[in-house]
Design a protein around this motif. Structure first.
Motif, PDB file in Angstrom:
ATOM      1  N   ALA A 108       2.892   5.455   7.303  1.00  0.00           N
ATOM      2  CA  ALA A 108       4.195   4.938   7.706  1.00  0.00           C
ATOM      3  C   ALA A 108       4.847   4.140   6.585  1.00  0.00           C
ATOM      4  N   ALA A 109       4.074   3.309   5.911  1.00  0.00           N
ATOM      5  CA  ALA A 109       4.612   2.511   4.814  1.00  0.00           C
ATOM      6  C   ALA A 109       5.032   3.398   3.647  1.00  0.00           C
ATOM      7  N   THR A 110       4.293   4.477   3.409  1.00  0.00           N
ATOM      8  CA  THR A 110       4.646   5.409   2.341  1.00  0.00           C
ATOM      9  C   THR A 110       5.957   6.112   2.658  1.00  0.00           C
ATOM     10  N   LEU A 111       6.163   6.494   3.921  1.00  0.00           N
ATOM     11  CA  LEU A 111       7.419   7.133   4.305  1.00  0.00           C
ATOM     12  C   LEU A 111       8.606   6.228   3.994  1.00  0.00           C
ATOM     13  N   ARG A 112       8.433   4.939   4.229  1.00  0.00           N
ATOM     14  CA  ARG A 112       9.526   4.004   3.956  1.00  0.00           C
ATOM     15  C   ARG A 112       9.839   3.924   2.463  1.00  0.00           C
ATOM     16  N   ALA A 113       8.809   4.073   1.632  1.00  0.00           N
ATOM     17  CA  ALA A 113       8.982   3.906   0.194  1.00  0.00           C
ATOM     18  C   ALA A 113       9.273   5.209  -0.539  1.00  0.00           C
ATOM     19  N   LEU A 114       9.005   6.341   0.095  1.00  0.00           N
ATOM     20  CA  LEU A 114       9.120   7.633  -0.577  1.00  0.00           C
ATOM     21  C   LEU A 114      10.590   8.043  -0.705  1.00  0.00           C
ATOM     22  N   PRO A 115      11.012   8.472  -1.900  1.00  0.00           N
ATOM     23  CA  PRO A 115      12.401   8.945  -2.045  1.00  0.00           C
ATOM     24  C   PRO A 115      12.693  10.102  -1.102  1.00  0.00           C
ATOM     25  N   HIS A 116      13.942  10.199  -0.672  1.00  0.00           N
ATOM     26  CA  HIS A 116      14.330  11.235   0.282  1.00  0.00           C
ATOM     27  C   HIS A 116      13.980  12.629  -0.232  1.00  0.00           C
ATOM     28  N   GLU A 117      14.150  12.857  -1.523  1.00  0.00           N
ATOM     29  CA  GLU A 117      13.865  14.181  -2.088  1.00  0.00           C
ATOM     30  C   GLU A 117      12.415  14.584  -1.851  1.00  0.00           C
ATOM     31  N   LEU A 118      11.498  13.625  -1.994  1.00  0.00           N
ATOM     32  CA  LEU A 118      10.094  13.943  -1.768  1.00  0.00           C
ATOM     33  C   LEU A 118       9.773  14.053  -0.284  1.00  0.00           C
ATOM     34  N   ARG A 119      10.413  13.246   0.541  1.00  0.00           N
ATOM     35  CA  ARG A 119      10.200  13.385   1.983  1.00  0.00           C
ATOM     36  C   ARG A 119      10.581  14.782   2.451  1.00  0.00           C
TER      37      ARG A 119
ATOM     38  N   GLU B 214       0.840  -1.199   0.000  1.00  0.00           N
ATOM     39  CA  GLU B 214       0.000   0.000   0.000  1.00  0.00           C
ATOM     40  C   GLU B 214       0.879   1.254   0.000  1.00  0.00           C
ATOM     41  N   GLY B 215       1.940   1.226   0.796  1.00  0.00           N
ATOM     42  CA  GLY B 215       2.832   2.372   0.858  1.00  0.00           C
ATOM     43  C   GLY B 215       3.548   2.625  -0.452  1.00  0.00           C
ATOM     44  N   ARG B 216       4.003   1.569  -1.102  1.00  0.00           N
ATOM     45  CA  ARG B 216       4.696   1.743  -2.377  1.00  0.00           C
ATOM     46  C   ARG B 216       3.756   2.291  -3.442  1.00  0.00           C
ATOM     47  N   ALA B 217       2.501   1.822  -3.428  1.00  0.00           N
ATOM     48  CA  ALA B 217       1.541   2.308  -4.420  1.00  0.00           C
ATOM     49  C   ALA B 217       1.309   3.806  -4.270  1.00  0.00           C
ATOM     50  N   LEU B 218       1.146   4.274  -3.020  1.00  0.00           N
ATOM     51  CA  LEU B 218       0.941   5.706  -2.815  1.00  0.00           C
ATOM     52  C   LEU B 218       2.220   6.483  -3.117  1.00  0.00           C
TER      53      LEU B 218
ATOM     54  N   ASP C 207       4.441   5.794  -5.308  1.00  0.00           N
ATOM     55  CA  ASP C 207       4.546   5.904  -6.769  1.00  0.00           C
ATOM     56  C   ASP C 207       3.655   7.024  -7.295  1.00  0.00           C
ATOM     57  N   ARG C 208       2.446   7.161  -6.723  1.00  0.00           N
ATOM     58  CA  ARG C 208       1.545   8.231  -7.150  1.00  0.00           C
ATOM     59  C   ARG C 208       2.124   9.602  -6.801  1.00  0.00           C
ATOM     60  N   LEU C 209       2.755   9.708  -5.657  1.00  0.00           N
ATOM     61  CA  LEU C 209       3.344  10.984  -5.255  1.00  0.00           C
ATOM     62  C   LEU C 209       4.565  11.322  -6.110  1.00  0.00           C
ATOM     63  N   VAL C 210       5.350  10.322  -6.442  1.00  0.00           N
ATOM     64  CA  VAL C 210       6.490  10.557  -7.332  1.00  0.00           C
ATOM     65  C   VAL C 210       5.999  11.068  -8.674  1.00  0.00           C
ATOM     66  N   GLU C 211       4.945  10.457  -9.190  1.00  0.00           N
ATOM     67  CA  GLU C 211       4.388  10.883 -10.479  1.00  0.00           C
ATOM     68  C   GLU C 211       3.846  12.313 -10.397  1.00  0.00           C
ATOM     69  N   ALA C 212       3.221  12.661  -9.265  1.00  0.00           N
ATOM     70  CA  ALA C 212       2.672  14.013  -9.108  1.00  0.00           C
ATOM     71  C   ALA C 212       3.772  15.053  -8.958  1.00  0.00           C
ATOM     72  N   ASP C 213       4.943  14.640  -8.430  1.00  0.00           N
ATOM     73  CA  ASP C 213       6.097  15.519  -8.251  1.00  0.00           C
ATOM     74  C   ASP C 213       5.708  16.824  -7.558  1.00  0.00           C
ATOM     75  N   PRO C 214       5.201  16.740  -6.323  1.00  0.00           N
ATOM     76  CA  PRO C 214       4.727  17.945  -5.635  1.00  0.00           C
ATOM     77  C   PRO C 214       5.863  18.874  -5.249  1.00  0.00           C
ATOM     78  N   GLY C 215       5.510  20.159  -5.119  1.00  0.00           N
ATOM     79  CA  GLY C 215       6.450  21.110  -4.547  1.00  0.00           C
ATOM     80  C   GLY C 215       6.401  20.985  -3.037  1.00  0.00           C
ATOM     81  N   ASP C 216       5.315  21.477  -2.434  1.00  0.00           N
ATOM     82  CA  ASP C 216       5.052  21.277  -1.016  1.00  0.00           C
ATOM     83  C   ASP C 216       4.028  20.168  -0.856  1.00  0.00           C
ATOM     84  N   LEU C 217       4.205  19.336   0.174  1.00  0.00           N
ATOM     85  CA  LEU C 217       3.333  18.183   0.381  1.00  0.00           C
ATOM     86  C   LEU C 217       2.797  18.183   1.807  1.00  0.00           C
ATOM     87  N   VAL C 218       1.495  17.968   1.918  1.00  0.00           N
ATOM     88  CA  VAL C 218       0.819  17.844   3.213  1.00  0.00           C
ATOM     89  C   VAL C 218       0.155  16.476   3.251  1.00  0.00           C
ATOM     90  N   ILE C 219       0.201  15.808   4.396  1.00  0.00           N
ATOM     91  CA  ILE C 219      -0.462  14.521   4.596  1.00  0.00           C
ATOM     92  C   ILE C 219      -1.598  14.713   5.593  1.00  0.00           C
TER      93      ILE C 219
END
Length: 262
Positions: free
Chosen positions: A92-103, A62-66, A68-80
């Motif tokens: 939590a699972a998304t944080l593990r999968a999210l690239p450092h640049e997006l975090r 589930e985290g990897r799927a989300l 991937d969607r965030l990577v595709e969206a390439d946000p400037g500022d991100l709110v959860i």
């Protein structure tokens, strides 16, 4: 009414809304509308809870799927903006999968009615609260009104989940580790919205999580009510709820308050 909501300009901001177990798009429409009216781009995700629980890597998937969607969206500022334990585990699972640049683009996290579990989950706790969490989905399948318990369906579901605890150690470990992942990843601030009237998420567990965040030197704000049920705060306390969210974000997104006043 939309006109009663505090003004906030989130132009260029992406907001990821993570739903509770069994949540449907129409149920997330209200919070999504709040952000869209402020100019944000909204991404919604509701985990397939049965699948996530059934597969050893279910929450990771589930985290990897989300992610991937965030990577595709390439946000400037991100709110959860996350709801209940299902949203928390997805986060939590998304944080593990999210690239450092997006975090590094996360500006703030809002946790509604979560986390509702201790750092060590015993089988009795797991069976009791998992049964309540899943009961609305089970009743929906039978075209029954949502409820946290049912005189006929609760006992067998409790027995099944009590057994499931012992045959799904990977899933239990993932849930326990999620608290550490959220506390130890990044440096952004958190807003927790919860209630002492919530039967599914005991407020003392949220209080304990707040204290752990603070021990980790994470800034955290809270709003605790005493009259709203699980994930019902934005309905029962609508104006207070969205005013609190707006104030939290305005302080963490430089220029948002200035743009809204222009």
């Amino acid at each position: 009414m939309a006109g009663d909501e505090p003004q906030l300009d989130l132009t260029g901001v992406h907001v990821a809304i993570l739903g509770w177990a069994g949540s449907r798009p129409r149920q997330l429409r209200g919070v999504g509308g709040f952000y869209r009216r402020a100019g944000a781009e909204v991404i919604t995700a509701s985990a397939d809870v049965f699948r996530a629980m059934a597969r050893p890597q279910g929450w990771a998937e589930e985290g990897r799927a989300l992610a991937d969607r965030l990577v595709e969206a390439d946000p400037g500022d991100l709110v959860i903006h996350s709801f209940s334990n299902a949203g928390f585990w997805t986060y939590a699972a998304t944080l593990r999968a999210l690239p450092h640049e997006l975090r590094s683009r996360v500006r703030g996290v809002i946790l509604d009615s979560a986390p509702g579990f201790p750092e060590r989950i015993d089988p009795w706790f797991y069976a009791r609260y998992s049964t309540m969490a899943m009961m609305p989905m089970v009743l929906h399948a039978f075209r029954r009104p949502p409820a946290l318990s049912h005189p006929l369906l609760t006992p067998p579901l409790w027995a099944f989940l009590r057994l499931w605890y012992h045959v799904s150690p990977t899933q239990i470990a993932s849930a326990e580790q999620s608290i550490g992942v959220v506390c130890d990843t990044g440096s952004w601030d958190h807003l927790l919205l919860y209630s002492t009237a919530d039967r599914l998420v005991p407020s003392d567990l949220v209080d304990a999580f707040v204290e752990r965040l603070r021990r980790a030197d994470r800034a955290v704000e809270t709003e605790r009510w005493d009259d709203s049920a699980h994930v019902r705060h934005m309905i029962v306390r609508r104006h207070e709820y969205f005013a609190r969210v707006a104030a939290f974000l305005a302080a963490r997104l430089p220029g948002s308050a200035d743009r809204s006043a222009a």
